[in-house]
Every structure is written in structure tokens, then in C-alpha cells.
Design an enzyme around this catalytic site. Structure first.
Site, short mmCIF file in Angstrom:
data_model
loop_
_atom_site.label_atom_id
_atom_site.label_comp_id
_atom_site.label_asym_id
_atom_site.label_seq_id
_atom_site.Cartn_x
_atom_site.Cartn_y
_atom_site.Cartn_z
N LYS A 1 -15.93 -0.85 1.91
CA LYS A 1 -14.99 -1.58 0.63
C LYS A 1 -16.25 -1.97 -0.28
CE LYS A 1 -10.87 -3.51 2.72
NZ LYS A 1 -10.15 -4.77 3.45
N GLU B 1 0.86 -1.43 -0.04
CA GLU B 1 -0.01 0.08 -0.13
C GLU B 1 0.87 1.22 0.04
OE1 GLU B 1 -3.37 -0.19 2.91
OE2 GLU B 1 -4.10 -2.08 1.90
#
Ligand code: PGA
Ligand code: ZN
Length: 373
Positions: A285, A151
Site C-alpha cells: 500500500k 470496497e
């Protein structure tokens, strides 16, 4: 290797496409319902969330284009929301867990610029701190240690929560933002939970399995960290089925508790967590639930319970920027999209800078109203 998307593409071309052809793209709920009914399973396993979500997002973009409205505005209309809210960004600057090649068990250490007065300023504060952190890591652990994880956060050879937290506190201080930047943690505890115990050394072949912690012992650690460090949220402090442990922890700490694996953006699990007071924030999400209409419903449920919404990217992320628009349109208020590195992470932040600029005086920045402050 079995992880390609050719089946999803076949389903789009041969099953979903013909079923929605000619429909009005502004009627998102109707088109999503056609796909959900066509699939017929509770987890979208027949057509696949890859296929259904791709079309759901494409339809959403088409709907915005048909109305000649910006995507975030169209999403706001779909959700019945008029406030276009720029989120507080949570930058994941130290990567551990299954997202990195170090032995650090917890997955994400985020910096949260609560003292910023605009999204643009939050970006600058985050960026400066990220670069100070890089210098500190290189001085302490060598040049190679500043390589980044999935990330975009650094992935130095740390092994404990405290190692990471101490580094962050120093970087924040070096950047001149003590008290203005706080810290969020996502241990992603399901990854180091086995046979009822937590193993903070699970990645170290010499130490794995030797010092296991119970949920109570883990809670003791978290409480200590919350007292010693400027932590504003814990995400998934326990493994994903531990609703009651989450409930105890939520009652005991004065910061946000975020449900990711706990909730899976799934309305049934969200309702249970609301009832049991297991957390105070929904991690949103969209590809966990698989359609825009259901994502809007998940956010509605969470807001009704007075929860916060932390919109989120995935570790395996694309360059698509839809996340930025949905975060603003649904007025989520908080966003995590990784570090200030790797273009699939920056694409979302850059889109938010564009939205803030476009909205000008009409935009609100979540900073002033977020519980994180
Ligand atoms: P994932 O990680 O996308 O690999 O699930 C993100 C998170 O746990 O928040
Ligand atoms: Zn998570």
C-alpha cells in the site's frame, strides 16, 4: 471534521513546491529524498504522507511524460524491472468487518480466478461470479441484502466465516468456475482483537464480548477452513503485533500468508518478518509508506526474500489509477482493488485492461507463474 486535506495542500504549496522547483522529474529518488529530509520524522508526520505521496506520484507521472513513456514502463525503469507483468486480480466480493454494515467480523472475502489465461479473462470470470453471487444473496436474504460495502463487495447479513465461504463456493459453482476460481480472505484481525483475545461477534451488540477466542483457537478455525475450502491466501490472520503467531501459522499452512497491518509496507517491519518467517507475501500500500522510492524499496526487499507481492487499494480510495501502473511496472503479480462495482475500484481494473491491450504480445499475465495457481 479534522480529516480534510487543507494542511497537506498548504505544505505542498508553501514547503514542498519551492524545495523541488526546477528539479528533473525523472530523478524520482532525489526528489523523494528532498521531501523525506524536509519532513525529518520517521512517520512523515510533519508534512504528512498525504502531501508527500501526492507529490511523489505527480513527479512520477511528470517523469513518464518527460520521457514520453507509459507510466508503467517508467515505473519499471525506476525499479530496474523490464518484465511488464499483468497481475492476478483478487476481487473482494463479500465485505464485512469495519467496511460494512453487517455483523460479519472478517473484513474481506476475495475470489481469485487462478484458471484464467489473461487479465481480460480473469475480469470476465470475476464479473460473472460476482453476478451469480448477487442472485444467490438476493434469493437467500432478500433484495436489500445485495447492497454493497466500502470496497464494492456485497454486505449481506452473514455472521460467520462459513456463511461467507459457503456462499462463495456456490457462486463459483453456479458460474461454472469450480477449480478455476479460488478464495482469499483478509480477516483484518486487529479490528476484533482486544485484551489478548479475538471477538468474532464484535459488531453484534447482543453477542459482543461473550465468546472470545485465543490465537490458538483462531488458528484451529483457519486450519479447518483451509482444509474444507479452496483458500489460496490468508491476509492478517492475527493482529498486527503477533509476529510469532504469524510465523507458526505460515509454517503450518500450504497457502500464502499476506502481511498488511503486520508490515505497514515499512522496510523495518518487512525485514523483521523476513527474518522471523512471519509471512510469505507483502501487501503493498503506497500510502502506508508514503513515497514511490520507498515503495520500490519495499518490493525489492520482499522479492529478494522470494515473497509474493499483493498490490492493494485502500477502502477509502480515490478514482486515481496509479495503482494499476505500479502493479504492472514493479511486476507485483497480484492485485486487490475491490469488487467489480464502484468506479473507484473499476478504474484500476479498466486501466489494466488498457495496459494489457497496449502491450499486446509483450505482456505477461501472472496467472501462469503465480503460486496462487
Ligand atoms: P483499509 O483496508 O484500506 O481500510 O486499511 C484494506 C485492507 O485491510 O486490506
Ligand atoms: Zn488488509
Amino acid at each position: 471534521m479534522g480529516k480534510g486535506v487543507s494542511k497537506a495542500i498548504d505544505n505542498i504549496k508553501n514547503v514542498i513546491g519551492p524545495a523541488i522547483q526546477g528539479k528533473d522529474p525523472t530523478d524520482q529518488a532525489a526528489i523523494d529524498k528532498v521531501m523525506i529530509d524536509l519532513d525529518g520524522t520517521s512517520d512523515k508526520s510533519k508534512l504528512g504522507a498525504n502531501a508527500i505521496l501526492a507529490i511523489s506520484i505527480a513527479v512520477c507521472r511528470a517523469g513518464a511524460a518527460a520521457k514520453k513513456a507509459p507510466l508503467y514502463k517508467h515505473l519499471g525503469d525506476l525499479a530496474g524491472n523490464t518484465e511488464m507483468l499483468l497481475p492476478m486480480p483478487c476481487f473482494n466480493v463479500i465485505n464485512g468487518g469495519v467496511h460494512s454494515g453487517n455483523y460479519l467480523a472478517p473484513q474481506e472475502f476475495m475470489i481469485v480466478p487462478v484458471g484464467a489465461s489473461s487479465f481480460k479473462e480473469a475480469m470476465q470470470m470475476g464479473s460473472e461470479t460476482y453476478h451469480h453471487l448477487k442472485k444467490l444473496i438476493q434469493a437467500k436474504y432478500g433484495l436489500k441484502a445485495a447492497n454493497v460495502g466500502d470496497e464494492g463487495g456485497f454486505s449481506p447479513p452473514l455472521s460467520t466465516f462459513e456463511d461467507a465461504l459457503d456462499l462463495l463456493v456456490s457462486a463459483i459453482k453456479d458460474a461454472g468456475y469450480t477449480d478455476k476460481i479460488k478464495i482469499g480472505i483478509d480477516p483484518a484481525s486487529s479490528e476484533f482483537f482486544k485484551n489478548g483475545m479475538y471477538d468474532l461477534n464484535f459488531k453484534d451488540p447482543d453477542r459482543a464480548g461473550k465468546e472470545l477466542l485465543s490465537a490458538e483457537e483462531l488458528a484451529g478455525l483457519y486450519t479447518k477452513f483451509a482444509q474444507k475450502y479452496p483458500i489460496v491466501f490468508f491476509e492478517d490472520p492475527y493482529e498486527e503485533e503477533s509476529f510469532s503467531e504469524f510465523t507458526k501459522f505460515t509454517a503450518s499452512v500450504d497457502c500464502q500468508v499476506v502481511g498488511d497491518d503486520l508490515l505497514c509496507t515499512n522496510p523495518t517491519r518487512i525485514k523483521r518478518a523476513i527474518k522471523e518467517k512471519s509471512c510469505t507475501t507483502l501487501l503493498l500500500k503506497v500510502n502506508q509508506i508514503g513515497s514511490i522510492t520507498e515503495s520500490i524499496e519495499a518490493v525489492r526487499l520482499a522479492k529478494e526474500a522470494k515473497w509474493r507481492i499483493l498490490a492493494s487499494h485502500r477502502s477509502g480510495e480515490t478514482e486515481d489509477t496509479f495503482l494499476a501502473d505500479i502493479t504492472v511496472g514493479l511486476a507485483c503479480g497480484q492485485l486487490k482493488s475491490g469488487a467489480l462495482a464502484r468506479s473507484e475500484r473499476l478504474a484500476k481494473y479498466n486501466q489494466l485492461l488498457r495496459i494489457e491491450e497496449e502491450l499486446g504480445a509483450k505482456s505477461t499475465f501472472a496467472g501462469q507463474q503465480s503460486r496462487l495457481v
